[in-house]
Design a protein around this motif. Structure first.
Motif, PDB file in Angstrom:
ATOM      1  N   GLN A 166     108.582  -0.635  16.259  1.00 48.91           N
ATOM      2  CA  GLN A 166     108.917  -1.910  16.161  1.00 48.91           C
ATOM      3  C   GLN A 166     107.597  -2.802  16.677  1.00 48.91           C
ATOM      4  O   GLN A 166     107.017  -2.375  17.318  1.00 48.91           O
ATOM      5  N   GLY A 167     107.639  -4.290  16.129  1.00 46.65           N
ATOM      6  CA  GLY A 167     106.511  -5.061  16.618  1.00 46.65           C
ATOM      7  C   GLY A 167     106.241  -6.230  15.922  1.00 46.65           C
ATOM      8  O   GLY A 167     106.904  -6.464  14.780  1.00 46.65           O
ATOM      9  N   VAL A 168     104.939  -6.703  15.905  1.00 51.22           N
ATOM     10  CA  VAL A 168     104.235  -7.759  15.083  1.00 51.22           C
ATOM     11  C   VAL A 168     102.985  -7.178  14.664  1.00 51.22           C
ATOM     12  O   VAL A 168     102.541  -6.148  14.860  1.00 51.22           O
ATOM     13  N   CYS A 169     102.162  -8.210  13.824  1.00 47.20           N
ATOM     14  CA  CYS A 169     101.218  -7.793  13.164  1.00 47.20           C
ATOM     15  C   CYS A 169      99.998  -6.942  14.167  1.00 47.20           C
ATOM     16  O   CYS A 169      99.419  -6.186  13.805  1.00 47.20           O
ATOM     17  N   ARG A 170      99.876  -7.608  15.331  1.00 47.40           N
ATOM     18  CA  ARG A 170      99.006  -6.877  16.260  1.00 47.40           C
ATOM     19  C   ARG A 170      99.458  -5.407  16.809  1.00 47.40           C
ATOM     20  O   ARG A 170      98.263  -4.550  16.903  1.00 47.40           O
ATOM     21  N   ASP A 171     100.523  -5.252  16.573  1.00 43.74           N
ATOM     22  CA  ASP A 171     101.063  -3.816  16.703  1.00 43.74           C
ATOM     23  C   ASP A 171     100.667  -2.817  15.853  1.00 43.74           C
ATOM     24  O   ASP A 171     100.461  -1.785  15.916  1.00 43.74           O
ATOM     25  N   TYR A 172     100.898  -3.458  14.522  1.00 44.92           N
ATOM     26  CA  TYR A 172     100.382  -2.421  13.469  1.00 44.92           C
ATOM     27  C   TYR A 172      98.902  -2.326  13.257  1.00 44.92           C
ATOM     28  O   TYR A 172      98.870  -1.131  13.233  1.00 44.92           O
ATOM     29  N   ALA A 173      98.408  -3.160  13.758  1.00 45.75           N
ATOM     30  CA  ALA A 173      96.882  -3.194  13.813  1.00 45.75           C
ATOM     31  C   ALA A 173      96.334  -2.274  14.960  1.00 45.75           C
ATOM     32  O   ALA A 173      95.604  -1.250  14.804  1.00 45.75           O
ATOM     33  N   HIS A 174      97.125  -2.385  16.095  1.00 44.84           N
ATOM     34  CA  HIS A 174      96.455  -1.471  17.344  1.00 44.84           C
ATOM     35  C   HIS A 174      96.879   0.082  16.673  1.00 44.84           C
ATOM     36  O   HIS A 174      96.007   0.816  17.226  1.00 44.84           O
ATOM     37  N   LEU A 175      97.965   0.451  16.299  1.00 44.60           N
ATOM     38  CA  LEU A 175      98.413   1.623  15.973  1.00 44.60           C
ATOM     39  C   LEU A 175      97.274   2.363  15.098  1.00 44.60           C
ATOM     40  O   LEU A 175      97.039   3.376  14.965  1.00 44.60           O
ATOM     41  N   ALA A 176      97.295   1.485  13.988  1.00 44.35           N
ATOM     42  CA  ALA A 176      96.386   1.990  12.723  1.00 44.35           C
ATOM     43  C   ALA A 176      95.052   2.160  13.350  1.00 44.35           C
ATOM     44  O   ALA A 176      94.019   3.078  13.030  1.00 44.35           O
ATOM     45  N   ILE A 177      94.331   1.319  14.135  1.00 39.99           N
ATOM     46  CA  ILE A 177      93.083   1.395  14.827  1.00 39.99           C
ATOM     47  C   ILE A 177      92.921   2.580  15.573  1.00 39.99           C
ATOM     48  O   ILE A 177      91.957   3.476  15.502  1.00 39.99           O
ATOM     49  N   ALA A 178      93.835   3.016  16.437  1.00 40.52           N
ATOM     50  CA  ALA A 178      94.093   4.125  17.247  1.00 40.52           C
ATOM     51  C   ALA A 178      94.090   5.471  16.298  1.00 40.52           C
ATOM     52  O   ALA A 178      93.419   6.395  16.555  1.00 40.52           O
ATOM     53  N   PHE A 179      94.663   5.378  15.459  1.00 37.40           N
ATOM     54  CA  PHE A 179      94.868   6.586  14.548  1.00 37.40           C
ATOM     55  C   PHE A 179      93.488   6.657  13.828  1.00 37.40           C
ATOM     56  O   PHE A 179      93.059   7.785  13.826  1.00 37.40           O
ATOM     57  N   CYS A 180      92.790   5.864  13.326  1.00 43.43           N
ATOM     58  CA  CYS A 180      91.577   5.876  12.749  1.00 43.43           C
ATOM     59  C   CYS A 180      90.559   6.445  13.708  1.00 43.43           C
ATOM     60  O   CYS A 180      89.738   7.373  13.135  1.00 43.43           O
ATOM     61  N   ARG A 181      90.603   5.902  14.789  1.00 42.62           N
ATOM     62  CA  ARG A 181      89.529   6.286  15.885  1.00 42.62           C
ATOM     63  C   ARG A 181      89.688   7.700  16.190  1.00 42.62           C
ATOM     64  O   ARG A 181      88.858   8.650  16.402  1.00 42.62           O
ATOM     65  N   CYS A 182      91.030   8.198  16.381  1.00 40.50           N
ATOM     66  CA  CYS A 182      91.384   9.518  16.466  1.00 40.50           C
ATOM     67  C   CYS A 182      90.969  10.576  15.309  1.00 40.50           C
ATOM     68  O   CYS A 182      90.433  11.658  15.601  1.00 40.50           O
ATOM     69  N   MET A 183      90.865  10.019  14.083  1.00 42.20           N
ATOM     70  CA  MET A 183      90.321  10.789  12.947  1.00 42.20           C
ATOM     71  C   MET A 183      88.670  10.505  12.775  1.00 42.20           C
ATOM     72  O   MET A 183      88.141  10.857  11.685  1.00 42.20           O
ATOM     73  N   ASN A 184      88.289  10.088  13.804  1.00 44.35           N
ATOM     74  CA  ASN A 184      86.360   9.822  13.779  1.00 44.35           C
ATOM     75  C   ASN A 184      86.206   8.987  12.846  1.00 44.35           C
ATOM     76  O   ASN A 184      84.890   8.807  12.265  1.00 44.35           O
ATOM     77  N   ILE A 185      86.821   7.571  12.588  1.00 45.59           N
ATOM     78  CA  ILE A 185      86.665   6.682  11.605  1.00 45.59           C
ATOM     79  C   ILE A 185      86.537   5.266  12.735  1.00 45.59           C
ATOM     80  O   ILE A 185      87.734   4.968  13.200  1.00 45.59           O
ATOM     81  N   PRO A 186      85.385   4.633  12.827  1.00 48.56           N
ATOM     82  CA  PRO A 186      85.140   3.485  13.519  1.00 48.56           C
ATOM     83  C   PRO A 186      86.384   2.344  13.140  1.00 48.56           C
ATOM     84  O   PRO A 186      86.228   2.177  11.888  1.00 48.56           O
ATOM     85  N   ALA A 187      86.976   1.768  14.032  1.00 49.67           N
ATOM     86  CA  ALA A 187      87.784   0.836  13.699  1.00 49.67           C
ATOM     87  C   ALA A 187      87.963  -0.233  14.672  1.00 49.67           C
ATOM     88  O   ALA A 187      87.941  -0.178  15.804  1.00 49.67           O
ATOM     89  N   ARG A 188      88.048  -1.654  14.315  1.00 49.76           N
ATOM     90  CA  ARG A 188      87.937  -2.940  15.215  1.00 49.76           C
ATOM     91  C   ARG A 188      88.769  -3.784  14.734  1.00 49.76           C
ATOM     92  O   ARG A 188      89.303  -3.769  13.638  1.00 49.76           O
ATOM     93  N   TYR A 189      89.474  -4.385  15.899  1.00 47.86           N
ATOM     94  CA  TYR A 189      90.571  -5.243  15.930  1.00 47.86           C
ATOM     95  C   TYR A 189      90.036  -6.866  15.416  1.00 47.86           C
ATOM     96  O   TYR A 189      88.982  -7.357  15.777  1.00 47.86           O
ATOM     97  N   CYS A 190      90.858  -7.430  14.310  1.00 42.24           N
ATOM     98  CA  CYS A 190      90.348  -8.899  13.789  1.00 42.24           C
ATOM     99  C   CYS A 190      91.591  -9.649  14.079  1.00 42.24           C
ATOM    100  O   CYS A 190      92.528  -9.362  14.090  1.00 42.24           O
ATOM    101  N   THR A 191      91.288 -10.953  14.299  1.00 42.36           N
ATOM    102  CA  THR A 191      92.329 -11.875  14.584  1.00 42.36           C
ATOM    103  C   THR A 191      91.861 -13.229  13.467  1.00 42.36           C
ATOM    104  O   THR A 191      90.753 -13.538  13.486  1.00 42.36           O
ATOM    105  N   GLY A 192      92.680 -13.822  12.807  1.00 45.30           N
ATOM    106  CA  GLY A 192      92.136 -15.008  12.122  1.00 45.30           C
ATOM    107  C   GLY A 192      93.546 -15.535  11.398  1.00 45.30           C
ATOM    108  O   GLY A 192      94.619 -15.358  11.850  1.00 45.30           O
ATOM    109  N   TYR A 193      93.052 -16.563  10.391  1.00 46.96           N
ATOM    110  CA  TYR A 193      94.110 -17.181   9.406  1.00 46.96           C
ATOM    111  C   TYR A 193      94.413 -16.214   8.219  1.00 46.96           C
ATOM    112  O   TYR A 193      93.394 -15.681   7.781  1.00 46.96           O
ATOM    113  N   LEU A 194      95.621 -16.166   7.847  1.00 46.41           N
ATOM    114  CA  LEU A 194      96.052 -15.503   6.874  1.00 46.41           C
ATOM    115  C   LEU A 194      97.358 -16.323   6.319  1.00 46.41           C
ATOM    116  O   LEU A 194      98.477 -16.026   6.859  1.00 46.41           O
TER     117      LEU A 194
END
Length: 268
Positions: A166-194
């Motif tokens: 459970q969580g909010v958008c930052r939690d979705y982003a953090h988990l996806a970023i961590a999984f990408c990095r584990c799979m050797n894909i560079p990933a960075r966190y972004c914040t802004g307007y949507l």
């Protein structure tokens, strides 16, 4: 299209407090702004600015005790098109990655690659590398986490988001970023307007959004595991390794948030 955007934070401070704000539209979109989105405060205080190590524009100030508000507003031009999608494939071997992407393969405060590595390989080892693998990660995270504003927690990490589901958008982003990095894909966190341009009503109250950018096919591409669909009118404010690098308001002292507004509206 033209989009009117802005934000306002209202704080109660028990004593004069140093602050840093990351509220301006990212320099990569400055050419689309109709006028500068200067940070404004009430009461007015002296402001100074600098760029951090990720190129984000940061504003420093000394906020007085009592009620204090800080915000910005502007109008930006946008193509009106959804987020572009990368071509199939596109994942580079680690040894060929540009030097500047390597920091986004490493674990960080909210993205514990050491804790999640075995889980990531179990879940995604047999997915095709590149775009399909990133999309599989986004699909999993989108299904796995239940969005709940009431469950928001500023200290929740990617591993905790995976465990708690459970969580909010930052939690979705953090988990996806961590999984990408584990799979050797560079990933960075972004914040802004949507905002909700192109989406059916009803619309929730305005808020800032979090998403990620991944390195595929020689450039960075937007992926949004929270919404998991290309969206219109996304406007970057800041990017870093995770949310610890890009707090919208960093207060060096106690404060109480008494008001918060964000608007992202298409102008007819």
């Amino acid at each position: 299209m033209r989009i009117k955007l802005g934000c306002r934070f209202t704080l109660s401070l028990p004593q004069p407090t140093p602050m840093i704000a990351l509220l301006n539209v990212h320099f990569s979109r400055v050419g689309d702004m109709e006028f500068p989105d200067h940070v404004r405060t009430w009461p007015p205080v002296p402001l100074s600015a600098y760029r951090d190590g990720f190129g984000n524009w940061c504003t420093r100030m000394m906020a007085p005790a009592g009620d204090f508000s800080i915000g910005t507003e502007g109008v930006i031009g946008d193509s009106g098109l959804p987020d572009p999608r990368p071509p199939e494939g596109g994942q580079s071997p680690v040894e060929t990655l540009p030097d500047e992407t390597l920091a986004f393969l490493l674990g960080s405060r909210y993205c514990e690659t050491d804790v999640l590595s075995d889980t990531a390989w179990r879940l995604f080892e047999h997915t095709p590398p590149g775009h399909a693998r990133v999309q599989a990660i986004c699909d999993f995270v989108h299904r796995h986490i239940r969005f709940d504003y009431m469950a928001a927690r500023a200290t929740r990490s990617a591993a905790q988001a995976y465990a708690e589901a459970q969580g909010v958008c930052r939690d979705y982003a953090h988990l996806a970023i961590a999984f990408c990095r584990c799979m050797n894909i560079p990933a960075r966190y972004c914040t802004g307007y949507l905002g909700d341009i192109g989406m059916p009503p009803p619309y929730p109250p305005g808020d800032f959004a979090a998403w990620m950018e991944v390195w595929l096919d020689g450039r960075w591409w937007v992926f949004d595991p929270r919404n998991n669909t290309p969206r219109i009118g996304r406007v970057l404010v800041a990017r870093g390794r995770d949310a610890a690098d890009v707090p919208l308001i960093h207060s060096f002292g106690a404060n109480v948030l008494t008001g918060f507004e964000v608007w992202t509206d298409q102008i007819d």
